[in-house]
Design an enzyme around this catalytic site. Structure first.
Site, PDB file in Angstrom:
ATOM      1  N   SER A  53      85.963   0.381  54.755  1.00  0.00           N
ATOM      2  CA  SER A  53      84.969   1.629  54.396  1.00  0.00           C
ATOM      3  C   SER A  53      84.807   2.524  55.491  1.00  0.00           C
ATOM      4  O   SER A  53      84.858   2.353  56.610  1.00  0.00           O
ATOM      5  CB  SER A  53      83.829   1.141  54.236  1.00  0.00           C
ATOM      6  OG  SER A  53      83.712   0.579  52.762  1.00  0.00           O
TER       7      SER A  53
ATOM      8  N   ASP B  96      78.301   8.879  49.465  1.00  0.00           N
ATOM      9  CA  ASP B  96      78.253   7.856  50.437  1.00  0.00           C
ATOM     10  C   ASP B  96      79.242   8.281  51.461  1.00  0.00           C
ATOM     11  O   ASP B  96      80.184   7.622  51.993  1.00  0.00           O
ATOM     12  CB  ASP B  96      79.227   6.687  49.711  1.00  0.00           C
ATOM     13  CG  ASP B  96      78.924   5.316  50.493  1.00  0.00           C
ATOM     14  OD1 ASP B  96      78.261   5.284  51.626  1.00  0.00           O
ATOM     15  OD2 ASP B  96      79.512   4.429  49.908  1.00  0.00           O
TER      16      ASP B  96
ATOM     17  N   HIS C 250      76.970   4.145  53.800  1.00  0.00           N
ATOM     18  CA  HIS C 250      76.582   2.620  53.747  1.00  0.00           C
ATOM     19  C   HIS C 250      77.238   1.879  54.791  1.00  0.00           C
ATOM     20  O   HIS C 250      76.386   0.880  55.185  1.00  0.00           O
ATOM     21  CB  HIS C 250      77.100   2.259  52.350  1.00  0.00           C
ATOM     22  CG  HIS C 250      78.529   1.593  52.555  1.00  0.00           C
ATOM     23  ND1 HIS C 250      79.664   2.321  51.789  1.00  0.00           N
ATOM     24  CD2 HIS C 250      79.289   0.358  52.931  1.00  0.00           C
ATOM     25  CE1 HIS C 250      80.850   1.728  52.220  1.00  0.00           C
ATOM     26  NE2 HIS C 250      80.759   0.542  52.658  1.00  0.00           N
TER      27      HIS C 250
ATOM     28  N   GLY D 130      85.913  -4.145  55.892  1.00  0.00           N
ATOM     29  CA  GLY D 130      86.118  -3.406  56.997  1.00  0.00           C
ATOM     30  C   GLY D 130      86.599  -1.906  56.987  1.00  0.00           C
ATOM     31  O   GLY D 130      86.897  -1.376  57.923  1.00  0.00           O
TER      32      GLY D 130
END
Length: 268
Positions: free
Chosen positions: A226, A157, A124, A224
C-alpha cells in the site's frame, strides 16, 4: 466485491527479521468490501519479515541486473517507452519504506518521493500513527528520518508526508486521461517487508468506488504494498496501490494519479 486494506506490522521495534502480523481493515464499496495491502492483524498471526533478502524481489525481464541497467536519471521523452530495467531503477531510487507506530503496534507500508521533501502514500498507512519514519528502499543506510502528514485525503485514501531526511530522486506524475484498459503497468513496493519489489501487469479495468474512479490492475501486490506507485511505460506515476480483492487472483486496485495531484495541492 470483497477487497481488503491490509498493512504489515511488527510487534517488535527491530525493523528487519522481526515477527509481523496482519490486520484486515474493511471499508464499504458500492458493491461490497475492500481490503488494502497494509494494516496490522487482529488475528495475531505472525511470520518473519524477510526485508534483507533483496535477491528475492520480483522483477520482470531481468530488471534486477544492476550492471545492465540505465541510470535512474535517464528519463523518457513525452510518450516514449522505457525498458523495464530503466523503470525499475527510477522507481527504486524514489521508493521508501514507511515505518509507523501507534497503539496497535508497529507496521510497514510503501511510499514514493514526489516533490522534494515529500512522500506520497496511503492515508490508511499512517492513520492513527504516533510516530512515522521513512527509509529509502534503495539503500537501507541512505536515510531513516521522522515524517509527518502535511496533506491528507481520507476519501481517496491518500496522504502526503514531509520528511526530514536527505533529498532523493522523485518520480514524475503522469496523466489519468492517458490511462487505458490493456496498457502495461509496473508496481514498486515493499510487500511483506521485501524492499523495492517490482512487478508487471496491466490495467484490467477502470471502476467506480463510492462515486470515485479507481484503477484495477493485474500487477501482483501483497501486504506492505500500500502506497507504492503504479507506473506506465514512460516511468510516470499513474496511480497509488491501495487495495486488493480478497480471495481473488491479481485483482488489485489503485487510486488514480488525478487524486494525487489534488492532494499535493493541499500541502500545508
Amino acid at each position: 466485491m470483497d477487497l481488503t486494506r491490509t498493512a504489515t506490522y511488527s510487534r517488535s521495534p527491530t525493523p528487519a527479521g522481526t515477527l509481523v502480523a496482519f490486520l484486515l481493515i474493511t471499508g464499504l464499496l458500492v458493491t461490497g468490501c475492500w481490503k488494502s495491502p497494509d494494516r496490522p492483524s487482529a488475528s495475531g498471526e505472525a511470520q518473519n519479515s524477510p526485508s534483507e533478502t533483496r535477491e528475492q524481489q520480483q522483477v520482470p525481464d531481468g530488471a534486477g541486473r544492476e550492471t545492465a541497467s540505465p541510470s535512474p536519471d535517464q528519463s523518457a521523452k513525452a510518450g516514449e517507452s522505457l525498458s523495464a530495467e530503466s523503470i525499475y531503477q527510477k522507481a527504486r531510487a524514489s521508493l521508501v519504506v514507511i515505518r509507523a507506530q501507534g497503539p496497535e503496534g508497529q507496521w510497514l507500508g510503501s511510499g514514493f518521493l514526489s516533490k522534494q521533501g515529500t512522500v506520497v502514500t496511503n492515508e490508511h498507512v499512517v492513520s492513527g500513527a504516533s510516530k512515522i519514519q521513512v527509509q529509502s528502499a534503495d539503500t537501507r543506510d541512505k536515510y531513516l528520518e521522522t515524517a509527518h502528514p502535511v496533506a491528507e485525503h481520507p476519501t481517496a485514501d491518500l496522504a502526503i508526508l514531509r520528511h526530514s531526511g536527505e533529498e532523493g530522486s522523485t518520480l514524475p506524475l503522469g496523466h489519468f486521461e492517458s490511462v487505458a484498459v490493456g496498457q502495461s503497468v509496473f508496481v514498486a513496493g515493499n510487500p511483506k517487508g521485501l524492499e523495492a519489489t517490482f512487478s508487471k501487469g496491466m490495467v484490467s479495468g477502470i471502476r467506480s468506488r463510492d462515486g470515485a474512479t479507481v484503477l484495477q490492475i493485474t500487477a501482483p501486490v501483497s501486504e506492505g504494498s500500500s502506497g507504492g506507485p503504479v507506473l506506465n511505460q514512460a516511468g510516470e506515476v499513474i496511480g497509488v496501490v491501495f487495495a486488493v480483492r480478497e480471495g481473488g487472483q491479481n485483482l488489485n486496485f489503485a487510486v488514480p494519479v488525478s487524486r494525487v495531484r489534488e492532494t499535493l495541492q493541499d500541502i500545508r
